[in-house]
Design a protein around this motif. Sequence first.
Motif, PDB file in Angstrom:
ATOM      1  N   PHE A 135       0.826  -1.212   0.000  1.00  0.00           N
ATOM      2  CA  PHE A 135       0.000   0.000   0.000  1.00  0.00           C
ATOM      3  C   PHE A 135       0.859   1.260   0.000  1.00  0.00           C
ATOM      4  O   PHE A 135       0.544   2.236  -0.691  1.00  0.00           O
ATOM      5  CB  PHE A 135      -0.952   0.012   1.208  1.00  0.00           C
ATOM      6  CG  PHE A 135      -1.826   1.226   1.220  1.00  0.00           C
ATOM      7  CD1 PHE A 135      -2.907   1.331   0.354  1.00  0.00           C
ATOM      8  CD2 PHE A 135      -1.546   2.299   2.056  1.00  0.00           C
ATOM      9  CE1 PHE A 135      -3.701   2.475   0.315  1.00  0.00           C
ATOM     10  CE2 PHE A 135      -2.335   3.441   2.036  1.00  0.00           C
ATOM     11  CZ  PHE A 135      -3.413   3.531   1.170  1.00  0.00           C
TER      12      PHE A 135
ATOM     13  N   SER B 202      -7.158   1.869  -4.088  1.00  0.00           N
ATOM     14  CA  SER B 202      -6.800   0.841  -3.118  1.00  0.00           C
ATOM     15  C   SER B 202      -7.497   1.122  -1.791  1.00  0.00           C
ATOM     16  O   SER B 202      -6.874   1.109  -0.744  1.00  0.00           O
ATOM     17  CB  SER B 202      -5.267   0.857  -2.951  1.00  0.00           C
ATOM     18  OG  SER B 202      -4.807  -0.331  -2.341  1.00  0.00           O
ATOM     19  N   GLY B 203      -8.810   1.402  -1.889  1.00  0.00           N
ATOM     20  CA  GLY B 203      -9.514   1.845  -0.679  1.00  0.00           C
ATOM     21  C   GLY B 203      -8.778   3.024  -0.091  1.00  0.00           C
ATOM     22  O   GLY B 203      -8.654   3.158   1.118  1.00  0.00           O
TER      23      GLY B 203
ATOM     24  N   THR C 142      -7.873   6.581   1.147  1.00  0.00           N
ATOM     25  CA  THR C 142      -8.520   7.741   1.750  1.00  0.00           C
ATOM     26  C   THR C 142      -7.917   9.033   1.219  1.00  0.00           C
ATOM     27  O   THR C 142      -6.694   9.135   1.082  1.00  0.00           O
ATOM     28  CB  THR C 142      -8.313   7.687   3.277  1.00  0.00           C
ATOM     29  OG1 THR C 142      -8.804   6.425   3.739  1.00  0.00           O
ATOM     30  CG2 THR C 142      -9.025   8.812   3.987  1.00  0.00           C
TER      31      THR C 142
ATOM     32  N   ARG D 189      -1.698  13.615   1.248  1.00  0.00           N
ATOM     33  CA  ARG D 189      -1.589  12.910  -0.042  1.00  0.00           C
ATOM     34  C   ARG D 189      -1.884  13.836  -1.218  1.00  0.00           C
ATOM     35  O   ARG D 189      -1.334  13.665  -2.303  1.00  0.00           O
ATOM     36  CB  ARG D 189      -2.533  11.693  -0.051  1.00  0.00           C
ATOM     37  CG  ARG D 189      -2.072  10.590   0.886  1.00  0.00           C
ATOM     38  CD  ARG D 189      -3.072   9.466   0.994  1.00  0.00           C
ATOM     39  NE  ARG D 189      -2.605   8.448   1.934  1.00  0.00           N
ATOM     40  CZ  ARG D 189      -3.367   7.526   2.477  1.00  0.00           C
ATOM     41  NH1 ARG D 189      -4.650   7.461   2.183  1.00  0.00           N
ATOM     42  NH2 ARG D 189      -2.858   6.643   3.316  1.00  0.00           N
TER      43      ARG D 189
ATOM     44  N   GLN E 197      -1.398  -1.292   9.123  1.00  0.00           N
ATOM     45  CA  GLN E 197      -0.647  -1.445   7.879  1.00  0.00           C
ATOM     46  C   GLN E 197       0.134  -0.157   7.652  1.00  0.00           C
ATOM     47  O   GLN E 197      -0.411   0.943   7.815  1.00  0.00           O
ATOM     48  CB  GLN E 197      -1.562  -1.717   6.681  1.00  0.00           C
ATOM     49  CG  GLN E 197      -0.736  -2.066   5.442  1.00  0.00           C
ATOM     50  CD  GLN E 197      -1.608  -2.331   4.218  1.00  0.00           C
ATOM     51  OE1 GLN E 197      -2.436  -1.515   3.836  1.00  0.00           O
ATOM     52  NE2 GLN E 197      -1.422  -3.470   3.610  1.00  0.00           N
TER      53      GLN E 197
ATOM     54  N   THR F 114      -0.924   3.636   6.192  1.00  0.00           N
ATOM     55  CA  THR F 114      -2.371   3.820   6.035  1.00  0.00           C
ATOM     56  C   THR F 114      -2.854   4.903   6.990  1.00  0.00           C
ATOM     57  O   THR F 114      -2.132   5.333   7.896  1.00  0.00           O
ATOM     58  CB  THR F 114      -3.122   2.515   6.378  1.00  0.00           C
ATOM     59  OG1 THR F 114      -2.758   2.139   7.706  1.00  0.00           O
ATOM     60  CG2 THR F 114      -2.762   1.405   5.409  1.00  0.00           C
ATOM     61  N   THR F 115      -4.114   5.305   6.808  1.00  0.00           N
ATOM     62  CA  THR F 115      -4.678   6.282   7.740  1.00  0.00           C
ATOM     63  C   THR F 115      -4.777   5.660   9.137  1.00  0.00           C
ATOM     64  O   THR F 115      -4.626   6.370  10.129  1.00  0.00           O
ATOM     65  CB  THR F 115      -6.062   6.763   7.267  1.00  0.00           C
ATOM     66  OG1 THR F 115      -6.823   5.639   6.843  1.00  0.00           O
ATOM     67  CG2 THR F 115      -5.925   7.745   6.122  1.00  0.00           C
TER      68      THR F 115
ATOM     69  N   TYR G  93      -1.774  -6.752   5.467  1.00  0.00           N
ATOM     70  CA  TYR G  93      -2.708  -6.974   6.577  1.00  0.00           C
ATOM     71  C   TYR G  93      -2.640  -8.401   7.081  1.00  0.00           C
ATOM     72  O   TYR G  93      -2.789  -8.651   8.275  1.00  0.00           O
ATOM     73  CB  TYR G  93      -4.144  -6.673   6.134  1.00  0.00           C
ATOM     74  CG  TYR G  93      -4.454  -5.201   6.094  1.00  0.00           C
ATOM     75  CD1 TYR G  93      -4.528  -4.459   7.270  1.00  0.00           C
ATOM     76  CD2 TYR G  93      -4.654  -4.550   4.894  1.00  0.00           C
ATOM     77  CE1 TYR G  93      -4.794  -3.104   7.246  1.00  0.00           C
ATOM     78  CE2 TYR G  93      -4.928  -3.192   4.853  1.00  0.00           C
ATOM     79  CZ  TYR G  93      -4.993  -2.480   6.026  1.00  0.00           C
ATOM     80  OH  TYR G  93      -5.250  -1.134   6.002  1.00  0.00           O
TER      81      TYR G  93
ATOM     82  N   ASP H  89      -9.680  -0.189   8.245  1.00  0.00           N
ATOM     83  CA  ASP H  89     -10.955   0.286   7.708  1.00  0.00           C
ATOM     84  C   ASP H  89     -12.079  -0.724   8.016  1.00  0.00           C
ATOM     85  O   ASP H  89     -11.877  -1.938   7.920  1.00  0.00           O
ATOM     86  CB  ASP H  89     -10.838   0.498   6.193  1.00  0.00           C
ATOM     87  CG  ASP H  89      -9.719   1.479   5.849  1.00  0.00           C
ATOM     88  OD1 ASP H  89      -8.650   1.421   6.491  1.00  0.00           O
ATOM     89  OD2 ASP H  89      -9.900   2.291   4.936  1.00  0.00           O
TER      90      ASP H  89
HETATM   91  N1  GLN Z   1      -8.110   3.736   3.754  1.00  0.00           N
HETATM   92  C1  GLN Z   1      -6.809   3.530   4.308  1.00  0.00           C
HETATM   93  C2  GLN Z   1      -5.832   4.512   3.712  1.00  0.00           C
HETATM   94  O1  GLN Z   1      -6.088   5.097   2.713  1.00  0.00           O
HETATM   95  C3  GLN Z   1      -6.311   2.103   4.124  1.00  0.00           C
HETATM   96  C4  GLN Z   1      -6.164   1.683   2.702  1.00  0.00           C
HETATM   97  C5  GLN Z   1      -5.518   0.320   2.499  1.00  0.00           C
HETATM   98  O2  GLN Z   1      -4.903  -0.215   3.410  1.00  0.00           O
HETATM   99  N2  GLN Z   1      -5.619  -0.247   1.346  1.00  0.00           N
HETATM  100  O3  GLN Z   1      -4.796   4.733   4.238  1.00  0.00           O
END
Ligand code: GLN
Length: 253
Positions: free
Chosen positions: A72, A89-90, A92, A97, A141, A144-145, A168, A186
């Motif tokens: 990530f 990638s999900g 945020t 960023r 992770q 990540t956020t 993860y 998340d």
């Molecule tokens: N949404 C979180 C972020 O953007 C985690 C994303 C992820 O681990 N893929 O940091």
Amino acid sequence: MKKLLAMIMVLALAMTAAAVAETLKMGCSADFPPYEYYDDETGDVTGLDVEIADAVCKLLGYDGVEVVDMAFDSVITAVTSGKVDFGMSGMTVTEDRKLSVDFTVPYQTAVQAVLILKEGSSLTSADDLFAEGASHKVGVQNGTTGDLYATDDLETPGLATMERYTKYSDGVVALMNGKIDCMILDDQVAYAFAAENEQLAVLDTDYWTEEYACCFPLGSELGAQFSDALQTLIDDGTVAAIIEKYIPAEEAA
Ligand code: GLN
């Protein structure tokens, strides 16, 4: 008028792309169910991000999306260096960023959750993490956020020690082995891990709310087109239908 113009631009780009029909490369960390993960049967990366990206690519006239799996914390560099066309990638949207990449319109909201062992956990509510004198071992992770929030709100004030994992799955193994007390991640991903493993449970939080979007190099023309096409698919219900397929409404937090 603005919408019409956006549609015309999307169509114009679609016609250009159709002439060279190709795929767009999407950078993601494929350890994030239900957004991007390996399908056990096909061995391919699938998930709601992949399906939404594929639909946007097709609307823009490409053949579809090509997934490139990576850590990530490499996704933004892969985007800025041109290794991939975009990141999804999900991810945020954060102010930090935004200094490195342009984000599209958001397509999903999320909340951070706490993944614990169902039996014998030292945590009974997410608030326990913030209790005076707390000293939990928290896994996240890297980059990540969840990492950012836990660093600022728990590690820096001395309320927790932290372990940072590239994938993860490594954090989940550490949790199962009692090396850490919880993972912060998340919400829908925490539910997906708990659904796969009956030893795990999720503690809800109502803090750390965030929005997911796709990212492109700063000033990218393609990014603007992709964002317009994504908005079109949000407006016509396509995105909601894909989300519903992976996160049935009754399960959503
Ligand atoms: N949404 C979180 C972020 O953007 C985690 C994303 C992820 O681990 N893929 O940091």
